[in-house]
Design an enzyme around this catalytic site. Structure first.
Site, short mmCIF file in Angstrom:
data_model
loop_
_atom_site.label_atom_id
_atom_site.label_comp_id
_atom_site.label_asym_id
_atom_site.label_seq_id
_atom_site.Cartn_x
_atom_site.Cartn_y
_atom_site.Cartn_z
N GLU A 98 0.86 -1.19 0.00
CA GLU A 98 0.00 0.00 0.00
C GLU A 98 0.90 1.24 0.00
O GLU A 98 1.79 1.36 0.84
CB GLU A 98 -0.92 0.01 1.22
CG GLU A 98 -1.72 1.28 1.43
CD GLU A 98 -2.56 1.67 0.23
OE1 GLU A 98 -2.41 2.80 -0.27
OE2 GLU A 98 -3.37 0.82 -0.21
N ASP A 149 -5.53 -4.62 -6.82
CA ASP A 149 -6.72 -3.75 -6.75
C ASP A 149 -6.26 -2.36 -6.36
O ASP A 149 -6.51 -1.90 -5.25
CB ASP A 149 -7.73 -4.32 -5.75
CG ASP A 149 -9.01 -3.49 -5.68
OD1 ASP A 149 -9.19 -2.59 -6.53
OD2 ASP A 149 -9.83 -3.74 -4.77
N PRO A 154 -7.99 -1.38 -15.51
CA PRO A 154 -6.88 -1.08 -16.42
C PRO A 154 -7.08 0.21 -17.22
O PRO A 154 -6.10 0.87 -17.58
CB PRO A 154 -6.87 -2.31 -17.35
CG PRO A 154 -7.48 -3.40 -16.54
CD PRO A 154 -8.53 -2.74 -15.71
#
Length: 229
Positions: A98, A149, A154
């Site tokens: 993250e 995610d 895309p």
């Protein structure tokens, strides 16, 4: 269902807003829901989670039954994918990448801990603060599944830097960190036949898309492919 009514009619309340490395990120409460907003763009909330859980389950199901597979989850988000992986004893090490320090803080003792506290306390779980694109290009580690995610899909990235992840060079980097027979699973807010083609051209086998119907609009999707080997 009363909570959903409150979520629709109440005004959102900003719980935290920060300038992060990629712009402004904010956490809001809207009725019973928690929402993550990036540079004014709605990213996700705690209303559902079916497609985020499918991201993890579909990746596991596409594997070959190997014991305790290692999974890399790209994007902590509201924590649905991490919590679901940690609730499954079949997974081995669970690494979450993250890039937003604020998001990690909201899970570590913040409002989102209601979803992820148990998973963060799981000894299999490791949180890495890094940009996912940089991580897959630079790490020497390998994984059996990549569950990504970090965007709305895309074709709808949160920042321009993320576009490269879905291009041939980005998929080559994903292939490099996948063990032979490993699975790439990519979350998207809509199915993308073009991305399926890019995955096939990058050498992935058994490429397919699983869809999750939503109340309005196009379904959420999980794109899947297996690295040969």
């Amino acid at each position: 269902m009363g909570g959903m009514t409150a979520a629709v009619h109440d005004s959102p309340v900003v719980l935290d807003r920060r300038d992060g490395p990629y712009g402004e990120v904010a956490l809001r409460r809207h009725g019973t829901l928690l929402q993550i907003i990036a540079n004014g763009c709605f990213l996700m909330d705690t209303s559902d989670g079916r497609s985020e859980r499918l991201l993890v389950d579909a990746a596991y199901d596409a594997l070959d039954g190997r014991p305790e597979p290692k999974v890399l989850i790209g994007g902590l988000g509201v924590g649905f994918s991490l919590a679901h992986a940690a609730a499954d004893s079949r997974w081995g090490r669970i690494t979450v990448v993250e890039r937003e320090p604020a998001v990690i803080d909201w899970h570590r003792g913040g409002p989102l801990a209601e979803i992820s506290a148990g998973a963060l306390g799981d000894p299999r779980t490791e949180i890495v603060r890094d940009d996912l694109v940089a991580f897959v290009n630079e790490t020497s580690d390998t994984f059996d599944a990549l569950c990504l995610d970090i965007d709305n899909g895309p074709g709808w990235t949160v920042t321009d830097d993320n576009h490269g992840l879905y291009a041939p060079a980005g998929l080559a980097a994903c292939t490099r960190v996948l063990n032979p027979g490993g699975v790439l699973a990519v979350w998207s807010a809509e199915p993308s036949p073009e991305f399926e083609g890019t995955m096939r051209n990058a050498g992935f086998r058994q490429v397919r898309t699983e869809e999750v119907p939503v109340a309005r609009g196009v379904p959420d999707a999980v794109h899947l492919g297996v690295r040969p080997g």
